[in-house]
Design a protein around this motif. Sequence first.
Motif, mmCIF file in Angstrom:
data_model
loop_
_atom_site.group_PDB
_atom_site.id
_atom_site.type_symbol
_atom_site.label_atom_id
_atom_site.label_comp_id
_atom_site.label_asym_id
_atom_site.label_seq_id
_atom_site.Cartn_x
_atom_site.Cartn_y
_atom_site.Cartn_z
ATOM 1 N N VAL A 173 108.181 58.670 -22.822
ATOM 2 C CA VAL A 173 107.851 58.287 -21.456
ATOM 3 C C VAL A 173 107.418 59.509 -20.655
ATOM 4 O O VAL A 173 107.983 60.593 -20.794
ATOM 5 C CB VAL A 173 109.075 57.621 -20.782
ATOM 6 C CG1 VAL A 173 108.947 57.592 -19.275
ATOM 7 C CG2 VAL A 173 109.261 56.210 -21.312
ATOM 8 N N SER A 174 106.425 59.301 -19.807
ATOM 9 C CA SER A 174 106.061 60.280 -18.785
ATOM 10 C C SER A 174 105.716 59.506 -17.511
ATOM 11 O O SER A 174 105.499 58.291 -17.553
ATOM 12 C CB SER A 174 104.878 61.137 -19.227
ATOM 13 O OG SER A 174 103.731 60.325 -19.452
ATOM 14 N N VAL A 175 105.672 60.217 -16.378
ATOM 15 C CA VAL A 175 105.439 59.542 -15.092
ATOM 16 C C VAL A 175 104.374 60.300 -14.309
ATOM 17 O O VAL A 175 104.685 61.073 -13.395
ATOM 18 C CB VAL A 175 106.737 59.424 -14.267
ATOM 19 C CG1 VAL A 175 106.472 58.643 -12.981
ATOM 20 C CG2 VAL A 175 107.831 58.752 -15.078
ATOM 21 N N PRO A 176 103.099 60.101 -14.647
ATOM 22 C CA PRO A 176 102.027 60.693 -13.844
ATOM 23 C C PRO A 176 101.575 59.736 -12.747
ATOM 24 O O PRO A 176 101.459 58.525 -12.969
ATOM 25 C CB PRO A 176 100.907 60.899 -14.871
ATOM 26 C CG PRO A 176 101.107 59.790 -15.858
ATOM 27 C CD PRO A 176 102.594 59.499 -15.892
ATOM 28 N N ASN A 177 101.354 60.237 -11.567
ATOM 29 C CA ASN A 177 100.771 59.458 -10.474
ATOM 30 C C ASN A 177 101.552 58.192 -10.145
ATOM 31 O O ASN A 177 100.974 57.159 -9.804
ATOM 32 C CB ASN A 177 99.319 59.093 -10.808
ATOM 33 C CG ASN A 177 98.463 60.315 -11.083
ATOM 34 O OD1 ASN A 177 98.578 61.333 -10.399
ATOM 35 N ND2 ASN A 177 97.625 60.225 -12.111
ATOM 36 N N GLY A 178 102.858 58.253 -10.275
ATOM 37 C CA GLY A 178 103.685 57.113 -9.871
ATOM 38 C C GLY A 178 103.714 55.960 -10.843
ATOM 39 O O GLY A 178 104.327 54.926 -10.561
ATOM 40 N N PRO A 229 110.085 55.489 -1.323
ATOM 41 C CA PRO A 229 108.996 56.272 -0.735
ATOM 42 C C PRO A 229 108.898 57.697 -1.281
ATOM 43 O O PRO A 229 107.814 58.198 -1.534
ATOM 44 C CB PRO A 229 109.344 56.281 0.756
ATOM 45 C CG PRO A 229 110.146 55.041 0.960
ATOM 46 C CD PRO A 229 110.928 54.847 -0.305
ATOM 47 N N GLU A 230 110.055 58.332 -1.508
ATOM 48 C CA GLU A 230 110.005 59.710 -2.003
ATOM 49 C C GLU A 230 109.844 59.796 -3.502
ATOM 50 O O GLU A 230 109.601 60.866 -4.045
ATOM 51 C CB GLU A 230 111.282 60.468 -1.587
ATOM 52 C CG GLU A 230 112.576 59.938 -2.228
ATOM 53 C CD GLU A 230 113.167 58.766 -1.466
ATOM 54 O OE1 GLU A 230 114.319 58.381 -1.740
ATOM 55 O OE2 GLU A 230 112.468 58.231 -0.566
ATOM 56 N N GLY A 231 110.000 58.660 -4.204
ATOM 57 C CA GLY A 231 109.753 58.636 -5.646
ATOM 58 C C GLY A 231 110.710 59.448 -6.471
ATOM 59 O O GLY A 231 110.463 59.734 -7.626
ATOM 60 N N GLY A 232 111.840 59.861 -5.889
ATOM 61 C CA GLY A 232 112.839 60.602 -6.659
ATOM 62 C C GLY A 232 112.416 61.997 -7.032
ATOM 63 O O GLY A 232 112.998 62.613 -7.912
ATOM 64 N N SER A 233 111.383 62.507 -6.398
ATOM 65 C CA SER A 233 110.906 63.857 -6.756
ATOM 66 C C SER A 233 111.783 64.941 -6.185
ATOM 67 O O SER A 233 112.542 64.709 -5.272
ATOM 68 C CB SER A 233 109.477 64.016 -6.265
ATOM 69 O OG SER A 233 109.419 63.842 -4.867
ATOM 70 N N LEU A 285 102.586 51.346 -17.087
ATOM 71 C CA LEU A 285 103.359 50.345 -16.360
ATOM 72 C C LEU A 285 103.420 50.754 -14.887
ATOM 73 O O LEU A 285 104.216 51.617 -14.507
ATOM 74 C CB LEU A 285 104.775 50.226 -16.934
ATOM 75 C CG LEU A 285 105.724 49.259 -16.214
ATOM 76 C CD1 LEU A 285 105.206 47.836 -16.292
ATOM 77 C CD2 LEU A 285 107.131 49.350 -16.804
ATOM 78 N N PRO A 286 102.588 50.164 -14.016
ATOM 79 C CA PRO A 286 102.703 50.447 -12.585
ATOM 80 C C PRO A 286 104.053 49.956 -12.067
ATOM 81 O O PRO A 286 104.575 48.939 -12.539
ATOM 82 C CB PRO A 286 101.545 49.636 -11.972
ATOM 83 C CG PRO A 286 100.623 49.349 -13.110
ATOM 84 C CD PRO A 286 101.491 49.251 -14.327
#
Length: 276
Positions: A187-192, A272-276, A214-215
Amino acid sequence: MAAGLLAGTLLAAATATMALPPEHEIQRLILAVEESVEKERWGEAAEYLNRLQSLEGQKPPQYLYYRGRVMAQSEHYNEAMSALENYIAGTGADGQYYTEALKLITDIEQARARQGGRSNDGSGGEPVAEIRPANGDSPERLQRLYLVDSDRKALIRHMNTLLDLAGWRRDPKVIREGSSPDLHYQVSVPNGEIHFRETRTDDNGNRSLTTHALPVYGVSPVIEWSCENATESCWIYDPRDGSRFLRLGIDRDRAEEISTTLGRLIRLLQQPEGGS
């Protein structure tokens, strides 16, 4: 003889109703499940649930409740708990079977305790994965476990650790030291979006790479899963349409952990912050 007649009857019924649009076929099968459960015809109810699972389209909330009841009756407690917890998460206290689901969860916990903390899920006595924190541990503990500085990184790292252990093999009984599974995901998470890199090895040892995106926006963080002894596989279902998405080795505990972790990651990325 009776089992053969039942299977033939259900097959004939399935053939006769293939022309129904999916939304009507889903409703018909839900009614059939309800009637079978009321009459305690558990094998028949399980067959209808299996057919429901294979249909694309939105299933009503009671599907998860009845899945939980039937799985509990068969002593597949991990899958029963997952279905009931997802039912409660999806409907809340307003759900039609909210009270019954809570009572059944308690019954399952008591049954597990009587079995010494292990369910009769047909997992063949395989050892449980060494790392199992995501179901209930705090985000802070996950960060400490993986030595990272954000919830997002911790969940991604944990998801990949679980997927490394859950690769599907054509012959799960033959695992040579250092050998790779026939189907493996990372798994990776590019661009949300959540990207699943699939590595597939064919019978001749040739490898192919595919990426499935998977959006996360607009999808449910409640992830369904199931395991099949016949194909020695567990499946993670696509939250967009309920279709089969990830094929894993047959380990119910691990499949449940992956579905829970994926749901947590989706929920985090939807913030909103995406957990970053």
